[in-house]
Design an enzyme around this catalytic site. Sequence first.
Site, PDB file in Angstrom:
ATOM      1  N   TRP A 136      52.062  58.807 -12.310  1.00  0.00           N
ATOM      2  CA  TRP A 136      52.255  57.592 -11.505  1.00  0.00           C
ATOM      3  C   TRP A 136      52.670  56.423 -12.384  1.00  0.00           C
ATOM      4  CZ3 TRP A 136      49.925  52.774 -11.671  1.00  0.00           C
ATOM      5  CH2 TRP A 136      50.135  51.940 -10.577  1.00  0.00           C
ATOM      6  N   HIS A 137      52.169  56.382 -13.608  1.00  0.00           N
ATOM      7  CA  HIS A 137      52.449  55.247 -14.478  1.00  0.00           C
ATOM      8  C   HIS A 137      53.870  55.251 -15.022  1.00  0.00           C
ATOM      9  CE1 HIS A 137      48.082  54.585 -14.450  1.00  0.00           C
ATOM     10  NE2 HIS A 137      48.371  53.363 -14.857  1.00  0.00           N
ATOM     11  N   GLY A 138      54.507  56.385 -15.090  1.00  0.00           N
ATOM     12  CA  GLY A 138      55.865  56.371 -15.608  1.00  0.00           C
ATOM     13  C   GLY A 138      56.476  57.756 -15.686  1.00  0.00           C
ATOM     14  N   PHE A 166      55.957  49.735 -13.772  1.00  0.00           N
ATOM     15  CA  PHE A 166      55.305  50.792 -13.012  1.00  0.00           C
ATOM     16  C   PHE A 166      55.462  50.583 -11.505  1.00  0.00           C
ATOM     17  CE2 PHE A 166      52.463  50.318 -16.862  1.00  0.00           C
ATOM     18  CZ  PHE A 166      53.190  51.216 -17.589  1.00  0.00           C
ATOM     19  N   THR A 217      47.809  60.786 -11.926  1.00  0.00           N
ATOM     20  CA  THR A 217      47.526  59.433 -12.405  1.00  0.00           C
ATOM     21  C   THR A 217      48.438  59.078 -13.567  1.00  0.00           C
ATOM     22  OG1 THR A 217      45.200  59.595 -11.725  1.00  0.00           O
ATOM     23  CG2 THR A 217      45.755  57.914 -13.360  1.00  0.00           C
TER      24      THR A 217
END
Length: 464
Positions: A320-322, A464, A317
């Site tokens: 996934w954002h960066g 993102f 998680t």
Amino acid sequence: MVFSSLTFLFGYLPLTLAAYFFSPLRWRNFTLLVVSLFFYGWGEPVYIGIMFLSILIDYTHGMLVERFRARRNVARWFVGQSVVFNLLLLGFFKYWDFFAANLSRLPGISIPELGLPLPLGISFFTFQTMSYTIDVYRNDAPVQRNIVDFGAFVTLFPQLIAGPIVKYKSVAADLKKRSSTAEGFASGACRFTVGLAKKVLLANAAGSLWEACLGAHSGGGLTVVSGWMGLFAFGFQIYFDFSGYSDMAIGLGEMLGFHFSENFDHPYLSASVGEFWRRWHMSLTSWFREYLYFPLGGSRCSTARTLRNLLIVWLCTGFWHGASWNFVLWGLYFGLWLILERFVFRDLLEKTPVWLKHVYTILVVFVGWGIFAMEDMGICGKYLAVCFGGGPLWRAADGYRLRSYAVVLALLVLGSTNLAADLWKRLPQRAAKVLTPALMLLGLTVCTAYLVDGSYNPFLYFRF
């Protein structure tokens, strides 16, 4: 192109709606595909080829999964191919430079960084198309035999750039047949206007306060008060920014006859970190739960494996954002708090007064936003150290900021609750009918004036 831009509001959207509603019903998905590709290619036309490739790969693999359904091993092989393709696509564009830079620090390894610009929305549309073949394999979604209809799903412009993450099975019926009514269009337009106001009037105001506090930190003038003020400002900015965009996306979908799932449910009213993540970015949380946590075994296994599953999910998680270590730390930070709540604090939280649980949750979440906001871990560490007493308590500049942003801060707090919705529900129906168009017109007018006059209009989730 962003929703909160004059180009979109007074150029793209009116022309798109006209083209859509003047199209015959059987051509509307094709119209959506064309206008969505134009929307996606507005800023980076070179990446339209990636979109076509993604559509083609997942469309054909969905067909192959359906064709070989009776031969489970073969069908599973095609699902695996689709998943690998989507992960490689996402990994190459989003994570190549991250791994290249970090692996090149090891002796004897030198991997060139490519410096490729990140295709807009790649984290969202790869997850959507990846879930399609999985759902077809599971018999949770019908296979789409019309490539135009499938392409319309992948490129659907309301949710293409920044979600919510729309699973194919949730819109399969709408793709096949949907009705556009005056009531639905009006409801969608209202929802869009509310989201636009949240983004333009609230998120941007909170963002300017965050920038001021971050500037104070870089100038050596950060205090405990301004540090926490900045954390709260960023937390409100990202909430109104992203929930506002989700409202606009859901409203646009409703105007076109689609029904997207909710993505936020007043997360800052939560009384635990677990509850917060059931209310925040619900489409992403649901995706990881359904396609990663449950396949790993979820919580229906030993304590050790449950801990492993939670850590894997929250590591993913965060990542996934960066492609940065602060996002990895941010994901593990929340994973740790969720583990503590489930296995250590559960009995204590049940006995804790609700107001105190709210305070605890807000503190944990907003410290997490500090980790999220600052990619430079050195800057982040020094900033948070000041927040927890590693600097002066107060300076005169803090009083100036508080006075300047007092009204904004009050609106941010009230806007993050369900107070406005509750008050609106209590209005007589006749009064609501009169006020709705008046407030919509006022909101659009004020937002337009702000966009014409202002230059600060970022959108955080575009990266993102």
